[in-house]
Design a protein around this motif. Sequence first.
Motif, PDB file in Angstrom:
ATOM      1  N   ALA A  59       1.618  88.275 -37.916  1.00 20.06           N
ATOM      2  CA  ALA A  59       0.731  87.158 -37.592  1.00 20.06           C
ATOM      3  C   ALA A  59      -0.667  87.642 -37.208  1.00 20.06           C
ATOM      4  O   ALA A  59      -1.604  86.858 -37.163  1.00 20.06           O
ATOM      5  N   GLY A  60      -0.802  88.922 -36.904  1.00 16.52           N
ATOM      6  CA  GLY A  60      -2.115  89.441 -36.526  1.00 16.52           C
ATOM      7  C   GLY A  60      -2.537  89.046 -35.130  1.00 16.52           C
ATOM      8  O   GLY A  60      -3.709  89.088 -34.789  1.00 16.52           O
ATOM      9  N   SER A  61      -1.555  88.665 -34.311  1.00 12.96           N
ATOM     10  CA  SER A  61      -1.898  88.292 -32.937  1.00 12.96           C
ATOM     11  C   SER A  61      -1.664  89.504 -32.018  1.00 12.96           C
ATOM     12  O   SER A  61      -1.759  90.643 -32.471  1.00 12.96           O
ATOM     13  N   ILE A 113       4.680  88.319 -34.281  1.00 12.62           N
ATOM     14  CA  ILE A 113       3.466  87.933 -33.550  1.00 12.62           C
ATOM     15  C   ILE A 113       2.465  89.072 -33.341  1.00 12.62           C
ATOM     16  O   ILE A 113       1.312  88.946 -33.746  1.00 12.62           O
ATOM     17  N   LYS A 173      -1.650  91.681 -39.945  1.00 17.30           N
ATOM     18  CA  LYS A 173      -1.513  90.878 -41.161  1.00 17.30           C
ATOM     19  C   LYS A 173      -1.303  91.755 -42.387  1.00 17.30           C
ATOM     20  O   LYS A 173      -0.608  91.375 -43.328  1.00 17.30           O
ATOM     21  N   SER A 179      -7.836  80.721 -28.778  1.00 16.92           N
ATOM     22  CA  SER A 179      -6.769  81.050 -29.722  1.00 16.92           C
ATOM     23  C   SER A 179      -5.433  81.196 -28.990  1.00 16.92           C
ATOM     24  O   SER A 179      -4.397  80.694 -29.449  1.00 16.92           O
TER      25      SER A 179
END
Lengths: 262, 380
Positions: B62-64, B53, B57, B8
Amino acid sequence: MKIVVCIKQVPDTAEVKLDPKTNTLIRDGVPSIINHDDKSGLEIALRLRDQVGGTVTVVCMGPPQADVALREALAMGCDKAVLVSGREFGGSDTYATATILGAALRKIGYDLVITGRQAIDGDTAQVGPQIAEQLGIPQVSYAEEVQIQGDHVIVKRQFEDQYHILKVQLPCLITALSELAEPRYMSVGGIVDAYEQEVQVLGFDDLKDGLNPEWIGLSGSPTNVRQSFTKQPKTGGEVLSGLSADEAVEAIMAKLIQRHII
Amino acid sequence: MDFTLSKSHLLQQELFRRFAENEIRPLAREMDETEQYNMELLAKLQRYGFFGIPYEKEYGGAGSDTLAYTLCMEEVSKQDASTGITISVHTSLCCSCIHDFGTEEQKRKYLTPLINGSKIGCYGLTEPNAGSDAAGQQTVAVRDGDDYVITGSKVFTTNSGFADTFVMFALTDRALGTKSMTAFIVERDTPGLTVSADIPRMGIRAASNCVVTYDHVRVPASNMLGKEGQGFKIAMKALDGGRIGIAAQSVGIAQGALNEAVKYVKERKQFGRPIAAFQNTQFKLAEMQTKIDAARLMTWRAAVAKDNHENYSVYAAMAKLTASEVANEVTRGCVQLLGGYGFTREYPVERMMRDAKITEIYEGTSEVMKIVISGSMKLK
């Protein structure tokens, strides 16, 4: 509306080299990308979905490494990804590939199938039309614009010197030109989601009911590459300049006679 | 210990790289020369999630994670350090204060539009007479019923030229100094808030950086972040995280310049061969690449520690100290390798050299980094 887009993972040919001894593509260390025309197909599928609703499923036939191409398609916004992969499928030519993808598509289900016009590594432009034949559905190749109108698709098809505007009954297949739509980037959140999602894998066992094993893989492929070689670059040729029309005619005639062409 | 990026992370890095090469690179020189950030580019960055980033979410992010954020900072800063700081101030400084100290209501109201790409944030701490000595603050917030009335001015507020949401710090009691420092969220259109023209600068000239004046700016007490007197802690915590971003920006500037130099030395011929054939060139490049890689690993260590909820502030300070020095050394070295052409604006390395300088200054100078690092060494 269930839109299915077939994509191919190809080497990034801007950087590709041929092995001078074997005349095969050197794939080691060459980055893989989604074929340009296919990516444009993905973009148009996503736009159509946003207009008329439904889902976009992306399908890729290839080795397990093709997973990253499917993740990229998911990260662009596709809803579902299917990897068609199996040792039995290896070495397939365009006919065998279309046979396998046809079986996969029958299993997945579709209203509209979109493929790229052609892949930058094989350049055949055959697989899309062959899939349509396998499925027995109408096809429009070289699509430059696509609109949905009820249960029909209106497609602007590019020809060398003209366009055709065609109205086609769904379900059908269209092959997309990279001019069709500038593909969007993946989004950061889309990538995170893509790796939290499952990619469905369809192998030989999943498709064997709809597949004749004699028509797939290397042994089932009617075409085989007998030889490949790097062409010698053409020379610049001879330039004759500063001649009058009569002199030019004479000079050209002399060359043609000299080479026993006339 | 595993130094390989996950699948990812690799794909995110690929996105950042492609976007930066295709969308940012062609605009970088013009933005530097006109001292104007391209707002269409900003909108594209927002669209693809570059402004949220490392956030959940659940709130529109972005849930990163922080590691991915450093990959982004490096890739964009390879092409344009101004884009790097624009993303960094928004993400590490403004959003983190609301994320870490905001109430649920504040997060829904202010964090969500910032990280889902609808709004841009900035962070106002530095004042004309309070830089490294943040205790020298003059800006005050006076309680008046359910409101606070803020008066004072902040300088070098990055993004303030176009930001929608201002996280800023003011003293509720000047006599108490930083003990009364309090954080507030102020919306751009609040009466009394004015933003100057951009301050002319040596580098990161495309970024917006202005003086923000607060003249009796009235904000509801519900816009206070955390508690009264908690501001200094909030400000410092944000800067700890911000330093990871600046370290990654520095790595990006350095790697970007080195990539340009590598391209150049293969093409440039002197004394009958490409200058890449000379051992001096090779050794210079080898030294620089090694230093960049060291800085990158230190940056990643700080990012991973933050993601793992470990104490990362010393790691972040060490990463920033190292990476910012590397960025300056490498960009200088690259201009030298490009010689006279490197000094011209036809090549981007002179811009990178100018951009590198600020990394040793903002979000804590190198000297402040040494205070943070030595403070952890039990020397006293």
